[in-house]
Scaffold this motif. Structure first.
Motif, PDB file in Angstrom:
ATOM      1  N   TYR A 180       7.678  21.268  42.358  1.00  0.00           N
ATOM      2  CA  TYR A 180       7.273  22.282  41.382  1.00  0.00           C
ATOM      3  C   TYR A 180       8.491  23.133  41.034  1.00  0.00           C
ATOM      4  O   TYR A 180       9.322  23.440  41.897  1.00  0.00           O
ATOM      5  N   TYR A 191       5.358  20.787  37.189  1.00  0.00           N
ATOM      6  CA  TYR A 191       5.613  19.808  38.243  1.00  0.00           C
ATOM      7  C   TYR A 191       6.472  18.685  37.677  1.00  0.00           C
ATOM      8  O   TYR A 191       6.220  18.197  36.564  1.00  0.00           O
ATOM      9  N   GLU A 219      -0.035  19.547  49.161  1.00  0.00           N
ATOM     10  CA  GLU A 219       0.531  20.180  47.975  1.00  0.00           C
ATOM     11  C   GLU A 219      -0.558  20.497  46.952  1.00  0.00           C
ATOM     12  O   GLU A 219      -0.513  21.543  46.286  1.00  0.00           O
ATOM     13  N   THR A 223      -1.520  24.210  45.664  1.00  0.00           N
ATOM     14  CA  THR A 223      -1.563  24.560  44.244  1.00  0.00           C
ATOM     15  C   THR A 223      -2.851  25.305  43.913  1.00  0.00           C
ATOM     16  O   THR A 223      -2.837  26.328  43.223  1.00  0.00           O
ATOM     17  N   THR A 242      -1.818  22.439  35.579  1.00  0.00           N
ATOM     18  CA  THR A 242      -0.369  22.278  35.623  1.00  0.00           C
ATOM     19  C   THR A 242       0.144  21.530  34.392  1.00  0.00           C
ATOM     20  O   THR A 242      -0.593  20.778  33.748  1.00  0.00           O
ATOM     21  N   SER A 244       3.069  18.787  33.696  1.00  0.00           N
ATOM     22  CA  SER A 244       3.878  17.877  34.502  1.00  0.00           C
ATOM     23  C   SER A 244       4.857  17.083  33.650  1.00  0.00           C
ATOM     24  O   SER A 244       4.595  16.804  32.475  1.00  0.00           O
ATOM     25  N   ASP A 350      11.400  24.918  44.859  1.00  0.00           N
ATOM     26  CA  ASP A 350       9.993  25.316  44.718  1.00  0.00           C
ATOM     27  C   ASP A 350       9.899  26.662  44.002  1.00  0.00           C
ATOM     28  O   ASP A 350       9.104  27.532  44.343  1.00  0.00           O
TER      29      ASP A 350
END
Length: 446
Positions: A180, A191, A219, A223, A242, A244, A350
């Motif tokens: 991330y 991500y 993970e 999240t 998210t 990605s 991160d």
């Protein structure tokens, strides 16, 4: 049987729903309805109805969200003694759509009447995600949710944050670059995976597929329990999905080996069946001819709802990413400005609101307040403790990198100094040789 292209044409996507950056409410035609036997639709981004109401509709409060961001210390001190304010509740829980609220309540009653123990998983957001995934069909959503509960028990999901000591984390990142990194323009976590750089044989020498899958689940839990709430506070609106990016540079059929297929299908199955409606948009970039052949195979593993959220791009992708993600949150290897050099690279950092100490303290205070009042916590203590542990490890890695850099610089300086001394000795030796040669020549003449 419909071809994938035919399926794509059947998908109904609301205008502007791909990214949801505008925050505009979708048309009534795209809102979810309780209907059966109709073409499955792709609902607008899950945050659509979870917006802070206009500022003028709320009276200022000493402990409102604006006060929270302006006076975090004062807010944190008071939050441990007070219930959550209305504005904090809107940010962390979202403004529920009345129609969705009614369906969620019916779904919750259906599950409770049948005697299914829901624990802390009967919250509005979790139930709504399963309803959306099954197009608000209560029967199908119930079947999917019960499978989810059984999987959590069999897989031991609740114990993973405490029990999984993923010591191979740094090595895994080396052979499977992913992570991330920052947020998009809406506030969602970003991500990134660099599939073209994955070396599966090396990866499987330091970990197993089973452990990697457990790490992936941890993970996902992090999240839901930490990243989304932290992003909600930072963005001042509810965040629940998210954005990605999948870099497939150099990926082709040769990369789709039997272990790779197994790992892909396991992760895809978990994400689709047990973490539905958490993806807002997926950009597949650097897609060459080899990947486009592979993509035809991969699409057979994906449902139409997921395919509608995916945009496959070639090598000219930067403008597409910058429309959604600010350059400061985009790594330099994707055309952005960020390098995270202090942490050894963007995919090791991160980076995100979930690492902001003030936001973590706010979430801890909210979680404590909720526990005192018998409510479901926003972020579990396990994840918050893990967050502190991970931050400590990042700082240690950062300090270790700095120490290593200083050591290398000191060695280089010493080497340069030694080189200078050697050059001086060589020059002195050459002078001595010339003197001796002159003396010898003089003796011969004498």
């Amino acid at each position: 049987m419909d071809t994938p292209k035919e399926k794509d044409r059947e998908i109904v996507v609301s205008i502007g729903g791909g990214g949801g950056e505008t925050g505009e409410e979708p048309s009534s035609l795209s809102k979810p309805k309780l209907a059966y036997g109709r073409t499955k639709s792709i609902h607008p981004p899950i945050e659509t109805f979870w917006q802070l109401p206009p500022q003028q509709e709320h009276k200022p409060s000493n402990f409102g969200f604006k006060s929270l961001m302006s006076y975090p210390i004062k807010f944190r001190d008071s939050l441990t003694r007070l219930r959550r304010t209305k504005s904090m509740q809107v940010v962390l829980e979202g403004a529920h759509d009345p129609k969705d609220e009614q369906v969620v309540q019916s779904f919750r009653k259906l599950l409770l009447v049948d005697g299914h123990p829901l624990g802390n998983l009967n919250d509005y957001h979790t139930l709504l995600r399963f309803l959306r995934m099954r197009d608000f069909n209560l029967s199908k959503a119930k079947e999917m949710f019960l499978n989810f509960l059984k999987w959590r028990e069999d897989f031991g999901v609740d114990a993973i944050p405490k029990e999984l000591m993923f010591k191979e984390y740094a090595e895994v990142k080396k052979w499977y670059p992913h992570g991330y990194h920052g947020v998009d323009r809406y506030g969602r976590p970003v991500y990134i995976e660099r599939l073209g750089m994955v070396e599966l044989s090396s990866l499987l020498q330091i970990t197993t597929i089973e452990r990697f899958v457990k790490y992936h689940v941890s993970e996902q839990e992090k999240t839901l329990n930490l990243r989304f709430p932290a992003c909600s506070i930072a963005a001042k609106r509810h965040i629940a999905s998210t954005t990605s990016i999948l870099d497939v540079n150099g990926v082709g059929m040769s990369n789709f080996s039997k272990p790779a297929r197994y790992l892909f299908t396991e992760i895809q199955k978990i994400d689709s069946n047990y973490y539905p409606e958490t993806l807002n948009r997926l950009f597949i970039i650097n897609a060459g001819s080899g990947f486009r052949i592979l993509w035809k195979v991969i699409k057979t593993f994906l449902d139409a709802r997921t395919i509608a959220k995916i945009q496959v791009l070639g090598y000219n992708y930067i403008s597409n990413l910058l429309e959604v993600i600010d350059s400061s949150n985009l790594p330099s290897f994707l055309g952005g400005n960020c390098t995270c050099s202090d942490y050894g690279g963007c995919l090791l950092s991160d980076k995100g609101p979930w690492n902001n100490p003030e936001i973590i303290e706010i979430l801890q205070a909210v979680s404590t307040t909720e526990d005192d009042n018998g409510e479901n916590g926003v972020a579990s203590d396990a994840f918050l403790q893990n967050m502190k542990h991970e931050e400590s490890e990042r700082v240690e890695r950062k300090n270790a990198d700095k120490f290593a850099l200083k050591t290398i610089q000191a060695l280089e300086a010493a080497l340069e100094e030694t080189k200078t001394k050697i050059e001086a000795l060589e020059a002195a030796l050459e002078d001595t040789k010339m003197v001796l040669k002159g003396l010898a020549q003089q003796n011969i003449e004498d």
